[in-house]
Design a protein around this motif. Structure first.
Motif, PDB file in Angstrom:
ATOM      1  N   MET A   1     -28.627  26.690 -27.429  1.00  0.00           N
ATOM      2  CA  MET A   1     -28.426  26.621 -28.846  1.00  0.00           C
ATOM      3  C   MET A   1     -27.017  26.093 -29.101  1.00  0.00           C
ATOM      4  SD  MET A   1     -28.759  29.547 -31.765  1.00  0.00           S
ATOM      5  CE  MET A   1     -27.398  30.559 -31.298  1.00  0.00           C
ATOM      6  N   LEU A   2     -26.903  25.247 -30.093  1.00  0.00           N
ATOM      7  CA  LEU A   2     -25.607  24.703 -30.491  1.00  0.00           C
ATOM      8  C   LEU A   2     -25.443  24.908 -31.991  1.00  0.00           C
ATOM      9  CD1 LEU A   2     -23.027  23.167 -29.782  1.00  0.00           C
ATOM     10  CD2 LEU A   2     -24.295  21.057 -30.171  1.00  0.00           C
ATOM     11  N   LEU A   3     -24.427  25.651 -32.351  1.00  0.00           N
ATOM     12  CA  LEU A   3     -24.145  25.930 -33.750  1.00  0.00           C
ATOM     13  C   LEU A   3     -23.352  24.772 -34.345  1.00  0.00           C
ATOM     14  CD1 LEU A   3     -24.060  27.972 -36.138  1.00  0.00           C
ATOM     15  CD2 LEU A   3     -21.932  28.825 -35.145  1.00  0.00           C
ATOM     16  N   SER A   4     -23.780  24.281 -35.499  1.00  0.00           N
ATOM     17  CA  SER A   4     -23.045  23.254 -36.227  1.00  0.00           C
ATOM     18  C   SER A   4     -22.550  23.850 -37.535  1.00  0.00           C
ATOM     19  CB  SER A   4     -23.925  22.045 -36.524  1.00  0.00           C
ATOM     20  OG  SER A   4     -24.218  21.346 -35.344  1.00  0.00           O
ATOM     21  N   ILE A   5     -21.271  23.632 -37.820  1.00  0.00           N
ATOM     22  CA  ILE A   5     -20.664  24.149 -39.044  1.00  0.00           C
ATOM     23  C   ILE A   5     -20.118  22.969 -39.835  1.00  0.00           C
ATOM     24  CG2 ILE A   5     -18.859  25.609 -40.002  1.00  0.00           C
ATOM     25  CD1 ILE A   5     -19.025  27.242 -37.387  1.00  0.00           C
ATOM     26  N   GLU A   6     -20.575  22.847 -41.085  1.00  0.00           N
ATOM     27  CA  GLU A   6     -20.075  21.764 -41.925  1.00  0.00           C
ATOM     28  C   GLU A   6     -18.741  22.181 -42.546  1.00  0.00           C
ATOM     29  OE1 GLU A   6     -21.427  18.820 -45.543  1.00  0.00           O
ATOM     30  OE2 GLU A   6     -22.889  20.153 -44.648  1.00  0.00           O
ATOM     31  N   VAL A   7     -17.768  21.299 -42.435  1.00  0.00           N
ATOM     32  CA  VAL A   7     -16.435  21.522 -42.996  1.00  0.00           C
ATOM     33  C   VAL A   7     -16.103  20.352 -43.923  1.00  0.00           C
ATOM     34  CG1 VAL A   7     -15.652  22.890 -41.022  1.00  0.00           C
ATOM     35  CG2 VAL A   7     -15.280  20.426 -41.018  1.00  0.00           C
ATOM     36  N   PRO A   8     -15.176  20.539 -44.858  1.00  0.00           N
ATOM     37  CA  PRO A   8     -14.835  19.449 -45.781  1.00  0.00           C
ATOM     38  C   PRO A   8     -14.215  18.240 -45.080  1.00  0.00           C
ATOM     39  CG  PRO A   8     -14.048  21.542 -46.642  1.00  0.00           C
ATOM     40  CD  PRO A   8     -14.526  21.793 -45.247  1.00  0.00           C
ATOM     41  N   ASP A   9     -13.385  18.469 -44.055  1.00  0.00           N
ATOM     42  CA  ASP A   9     -12.711  17.375 -43.358  1.00  0.00           C
ATOM     43  C   ASP A   9     -12.477  17.773 -41.901  1.00  0.00           C
ATOM     44  OD1 ASP A   9     -10.890  15.452 -42.330  1.00  0.00           O
ATOM     45  OD2 ASP A   9     -10.033  15.135 -44.313  1.00  0.00           O
ATOM     46  N   VAL A  10     -13.243  17.187 -40.999  1.00  0.00           N
ATOM     47  CA  VAL A  10     -13.169  17.504 -39.569  1.00  0.00           C
ATOM     48  C   VAL A  10     -11.753  17.310 -39.034  1.00  0.00           C
ATOM     49  CG1 VAL A  10     -13.917  16.687 -37.282  1.00  0.00           C
ATOM     50  CG2 VAL A  10     -15.599  17.080 -39.061  1.00  0.00           C
ATOM     51  N   ASP A  11     -11.106  16.234 -39.421  1.00  0.00           N
ATOM     52  CA  ASP A  11      -9.788  15.909 -38.863  1.00  0.00           C
ATOM     53  C   ASP A  11      -8.684  16.842 -39.351  1.00  0.00           C
ATOM     54  OD1 ASP A  11     -10.713  13.723 -37.268  1.00  0.00           O
ATOM     55  OD2 ASP A  11     -10.909  12.574 -39.117  1.00  0.00           O
ATOM     56  N   VAL A  12      -8.890  17.496 -40.473  1.00  0.00           N
ATOM     57  CA  VAL A  12      -7.932  18.481 -40.957  1.00  0.00           C
ATOM     58  C   VAL A  12      -8.134  19.815 -40.227  1.00  0.00           C
ATOM     59  CG1 VAL A  12      -7.259  19.864 -42.966  1.00  0.00           C
ATOM     60  CG2 VAL A  12      -7.609  17.407 -43.213  1.00  0.00           C
ATOM     61  N   VAL A  13      -9.381  20.179 -39.972  1.00  0.00           N
ATOM     62  CA  VAL A  13      -9.702  21.449 -39.308  1.00  0.00           C
ATOM     63  C   VAL A  13      -9.418  21.392 -37.810  1.00  0.00           C
ATOM     64  CG1 VAL A  13     -11.585  23.055 -38.789  1.00  0.00           C
ATOM     65  CG2 VAL A  13     -11.422  22.031 -41.052  1.00  0.00           C
ATOM     66  N   LEU A  14      -9.584  20.245 -37.191  1.00  0.00           N
ATOM     67  CA  LEU A  14      -9.466  20.104 -35.735  1.00  0.00           C
ATOM     68  C   LEU A  14      -8.169  20.660 -35.142  1.00  0.00           C
ATOM     69  CD1 LEU A  14     -10.800  19.175 -33.157  1.00  0.00           C
ATOM     70  CD2 LEU A  14      -9.986  16.867 -33.621  1.00  0.00           C
ATOM     71  N   PRO A  15      -6.991  20.417 -35.717  1.00  0.00           N
ATOM     72  CA  PRO A  15      -5.766  20.980 -35.132  1.00  0.00           C
ATOM     73  C   PRO A  15      -5.732  22.513 -35.101  1.00  0.00           C
ATOM     74  CG  PRO A  15      -5.217  19.223 -36.671  1.00  0.00           C
ATOM     75  CD  PRO A  15      -6.687  19.498 -36.813  1.00  0.00           C
ATOM     76  N   ARG A  16      -6.473  23.156 -35.978  1.00  0.00           N
ATOM     77  CA  ARG A  16      -6.501  24.625 -36.010  1.00  0.00           C
ATOM     78  C   ARG A  16      -7.283  25.214 -34.849  1.00  0.00           C
ATOM     79  NH1 ARG A  16      -8.036  27.630 -40.835  1.00  0.00           N
ATOM     80  NH2 ARG A  16      -6.836  29.186 -39.731  1.00  0.00           N
ATOM     81  N   VAL A  17      -8.164  24.432 -34.220  1.00  0.00           N
ATOM     82  CA  VAL A  17      -8.998  24.939 -33.131  1.00  0.00           C
ATOM     83  C   VAL A  17      -8.131  25.516 -32.012  1.00  0.00           C
ATOM     84  CG1 VAL A  17     -10.653  24.284 -31.335  1.00  0.00           C
ATOM     85  CG2 VAL A  17     -10.956  23.449 -33.667  1.00  0.00           C
TER      86      VAL A  17
END
Length: 54
Positions: A1-17
């Motif tokens: 299973m692979l969970l997908s989460i929709e976010v407003p802007d992938v490139d803004v959220v990515l550094p928080r990972v």
């Protein structure tokens, strides 16, 4: 299973990972079906897709 989460802007959220203990081995990509997607793993190793509608 692979969970997908929709976010407003992938490139803004990515550094928080990494700051939250996860990892993103590759950058984000635009998919032909109209989404920007990045594959990340959480601190416990579970895979998650972060997606954004283009």
């Amino acid at each position: 299973m692979l969970l997908s989460i929709e976010v407003p802007d992938v490139d803004v959220v990515l550094p928080r990972v990494a700051t939250l203990g996860g990892a993103a081995p590759h950058g984000s990509n635009d998919m032909p079906w109209g989404q920007r997607v990045v594959h990340v793993t959480g601190p416990d190793g579970n895979a998650v897709n972060l997606t954004q509608q283009l």
